[in-house]
Design a protein around this motif. Structure first.
Motif, PDB file in Angstrom:
ATOM      1  N   ALA A 185       0.068   6.225  11.478  1.00  0.00           N
ATOM      2  CA  ALA A 185      -0.779   5.953  10.313  1.00  0.00           C
ATOM      3  C   ALA A 185       0.031   5.275   9.207  1.00  0.00           C
ATOM      4  N   LEU A 186       1.256   5.725   9.002  1.00  0.00           N
ATOM      5  CA  LEU A 186       2.113   5.113   7.996  1.00  0.00           C
ATOM      6  C   LEU A 186       2.398   3.659   8.353  1.00  0.00           C
ATOM      7  N   LEU A 187       2.702   3.397   9.605  1.00  0.00           N
ATOM      8  CA  LEU A 187       2.977   2.042  10.058  1.00  0.00           C
ATOM      9  C   LEU A 187       1.762   1.143   9.836  1.00  0.00           C
ATOM     10  N   GLU A 188       0.605   1.626  10.189  1.00  0.00           N
ATOM     11  CA  GLU A 188      -0.625   0.868   9.984  1.00  0.00           C
ATOM     12  C   GLU A 188      -0.841   0.596   8.493  1.00  0.00           C
ATOM     13  N   GLN A 189      -0.573   1.589   7.681  1.00  0.00           N
ATOM     14  CA  GLN A 189      -0.743   1.452   6.232  1.00  0.00           C
ATOM     15  C   GLN A 189       0.193   0.406   5.646  1.00  0.00           C
ATOM     16  N   VAL A 190       1.477   0.461   5.984  1.00  0.00           N
ATOM     17  CA  VAL A 190       2.417  -0.496   5.396  1.00  0.00           C
ATOM     18  C   VAL A 190       2.161  -1.908   5.897  1.00  0.00           C
ATOM     19  N   ARG A 191       1.686  -2.044   7.114  1.00  0.00           N
ATOM     20  CA  ARG A 191       1.437  -3.384   7.652  1.00  0.00           C
ATOM     21  C   ARG A 191       0.288  -4.095   6.952  1.00  0.00           C
ATOM     22  N   GLY A 226       9.787  -4.622  16.489  1.00  0.00           N
ATOM     23  CA  GLY A 226       8.827  -4.869  15.430  1.00  0.00           C
ATOM     24  C   GLY A 226       8.180  -3.644  14.822  1.00  0.00           C
ATOM     25  N   TYR A 227       8.810  -2.497  14.932  1.00  0.00           N
ATOM     26  CA  TYR A 227       8.276  -1.285  14.313  1.00  0.00           C
ATOM     27  C   TYR A 227       9.076  -0.913  13.063  1.00  0.00           C
ATOM     28  N   ALA A 228      10.365  -0.667  13.241  1.00  0.00           N
ATOM     29  CA  ALA A 228      11.218  -0.299  12.102  1.00  0.00           C
ATOM     30  C   ALA A 228      11.262  -1.413  11.065  1.00  0.00           C
ATOM     31  N   SER A 229      11.121  -2.644  11.515  1.00  0.00           N
ATOM     32  CA  SER A 229      11.161  -3.772  10.586  1.00  0.00           C
ATOM     33  C   SER A 229       9.980  -3.763   9.625  1.00  0.00           C
ATOM     34  N   SER A 230       8.830  -3.281  10.067  1.00  0.00           N
ATOM     35  CA  SER A 230       7.671  -3.191   9.170  1.00  0.00           C
ATOM     36  C   SER A 230       7.957  -2.219   8.038  1.00  0.00           C
ATOM     37  N   LEU A 231       8.521  -1.071   8.374  1.00  0.00           N
ATOM     38  CA  LEU A 231       8.856  -0.078   7.347  1.00  0.00           C
ATOM     39  C   LEU A 231       9.941  -0.617   6.416  1.00  0.00           C
ATOM     40  N   ALA A 232      10.910  -1.322   6.980  1.00  0.00           N
ATOM     41  CA  ALA A 232      11.989  -1.891   6.173  1.00  0.00           C
ATOM     42  C   ALA A 232      11.455  -2.962   5.225  1.00  0.00           C
ATOM     43  N   ALA A 233      10.569  -3.821   5.706  1.00  0.00           N
ATOM     44  CA  ALA A 233      10.001  -4.866   4.858  1.00  0.00           C
ATOM     45  C   ALA A 233       9.188  -4.260   3.719  1.00  0.00           C
ATOM     46  N   ALA A 234       8.450  -3.203   4.006  1.00  0.00           N
ATOM     47  CA  ALA A 234       7.677  -2.524   2.955  1.00  0.00           C
ATOM     48  C   ALA A 234       8.615  -1.951   1.896  1.00  0.00           C
ATOM     49  N   SER A 235       9.749  -1.436   2.323  1.00  0.00           N
ATOM     50  CA  SER A 235      10.733  -0.908   1.380  1.00  0.00           C
ATOM     51  C   SER A 235      11.284  -2.026   0.493  1.00  0.00           C
ATOM     52  N   LEU A 236      11.537  -3.187   1.078  1.00  0.00           N
ATOM     53  CA  LEU A 236      12.018  -4.319   0.289  1.00  0.00           C
ATOM     54  C   LEU A 236      10.964  -4.776  -0.718  1.00  0.00           C
ATOM     55  N   GLN A 237       9.697  -4.720  -0.322  1.00  0.00           N
ATOM     56  CA  GLN A 237       8.634  -5.068  -1.262  1.00  0.00           C
ATOM     57  C   GLN A 237       8.633  -4.109  -2.449  1.00  0.00           C
ATOM     58  N   GLN A 238       8.926  -2.848  -2.199  1.00  0.00           N
ATOM     59  CA  GLN A 238       8.987  -1.882  -3.295  1.00  0.00           C
ATOM     60  C   GLN A 238      10.113  -2.205  -4.266  1.00  0.00           C
ATOM     61  N   LEU A 239      11.142  -2.898  -3.788  1.00  0.00           N
ATOM     62  CA  LEU A 239      12.244  -3.331  -4.660  1.00  0.00           C
ATOM     63  C   LEU A 239      11.894  -4.601  -5.432  1.00  0.00           C
ATOM     64  N   GLY A 240      10.732  -5.167  -5.150  1.00  0.00           N
ATOM     65  CA  GLY A 240      10.314  -6.376  -5.839  1.00  0.00           C
ATOM     66  C   GLY A 240      10.453  -7.646  -5.025  1.00  0.00           C
ATOM     67  N   LEU A 241      10.927  -7.535  -3.795  1.00  0.00           N
ATOM     68  CA  LEU A 241      10.998  -8.698  -2.913  1.00  0.00           C
ATOM     69  C   LEU A 241       9.617  -8.881  -2.281  1.00  0.00           C
ATOM     70  N   TYR A 242       8.707  -9.414  -3.076  1.00  0.00           N
ATOM     71  CA  TYR A 242       7.288  -9.413  -2.723  1.00  0.00           C
ATOM     72  C   TYR A 242       6.958 -10.279  -1.518  1.00  0.00           C
ATOM     73  N   ARG A 243       7.849 -11.181  -1.117  1.00  0.00           N
ATOM     74  CA  ARG A 243       7.605 -12.025   0.057  1.00  0.00           C
ATOM     75  C   ARG A 243       8.230 -11.458   1.325  1.00  0.00           C
ATOM     76  N   ALA A 244       8.803 -10.273   1.240  1.00  0.00           N
ATOM     77  CA  ALA A 244       9.414  -9.659   2.419  1.00  0.00           C
ATOM     78  C   ALA A 244       8.340  -9.333   3.456  1.00  0.00           C
ATOM     79  N   THR A 245       8.677  -9.587   4.694  1.00  0.00           N
ATOM     80  CA  THR A 245       7.781  -9.277   5.807  1.00  0.00           C
ATOM     81  C   THR A 245       8.647  -9.030   7.041  1.00  0.00           C
ATOM     82  N   ASP A 246       8.005  -8.976   8.200  1.00  0.00           N
ATOM     83  CA  ASP A 246       8.792  -8.755   9.401  1.00  0.00           C
ATOM     84  C   ASP A 246       8.300  -9.607  10.557  1.00  0.00           C
ATOM     85  N   LEU A 247       9.106  -9.620  11.600  1.00  0.00           N
ATOM     86  CA  LEU A 247       8.827 -10.385  12.808  1.00  0.00           C
ATOM     87  C   LEU A 247       8.009  -9.527  13.765  1.00  0.00           C
TER      88      LEU A 247
END
Length: 134
Positions: A13-19, A96-117
């Motif tokens: 559910a968390l993964l779906e939410q952050v994506r 492509g799972y952990a990267s979604s969570l990592a990209a969401a964390s970067l967005q929280q730091l203000g890197l609003y264009r962060a995403t994942d492969l």
């Protein structure tokens, strides 16, 4: 609110939410963006996977536990590539799972264009895109 009263969210559910907040990219799109200098690929796979499967040429390798410190443009331990919050970062993990969570964390730091492969390194390799030995 006590710990027992806090809502519980499973990892799926968390993964779906952050994506929902990510504009995930496919391998060819990531390759094209990185080749054009429009995106920074960041490989967060652990060393054993990089040694086993190889590297994406030009990708910045950052261990997952250092990611936020290395990519925060305001951080004292930032990588030279972490120039500003407008940086288009594409995080790459193995599948492509952990990267979604990592990209969401970067967005929280203000890197609003962060995403994942989408599909991670394995999708990159399956698409026949360049890989070098570690």
């Amino acid at each position: 609110m006590s710990a027992a009263d806090r809502p519980r969210v499973g990892i799926d559910a968390l993964l779906e939410q952050v994506r929902t907040g990510l504009d995930r990219v496919e391998p060819q799109e990531a390759f094209d963006a990185a080749s054009a200098g429009d995106a920074l690929l960041v490989d967060i796979r652990y060393a054993a996977l990089r040694e086993r499967d190889g590297l994406i040429p030009g990708a910045l390798v950052v261990e997952r536990n250092e990611l936020e410190w290395r990519l925060d443009p305001q951080g004292s331990h930032r990588a030279p590539e972490a120039t500003d919050h407008d940086l288009h970062v594409i995080v790459v993990c193995n599948e492509g799972y952990a990267s979604s969570l990592a990209a969401a964390s970067l967005q929280q730091l203000g890197l609003y264009r962060a995403t994942d492969l989408a599909g991670g390194f394995q999708a990159w390799r399956a698409a026949g895109l360049p890989v070098t030995e570690a």
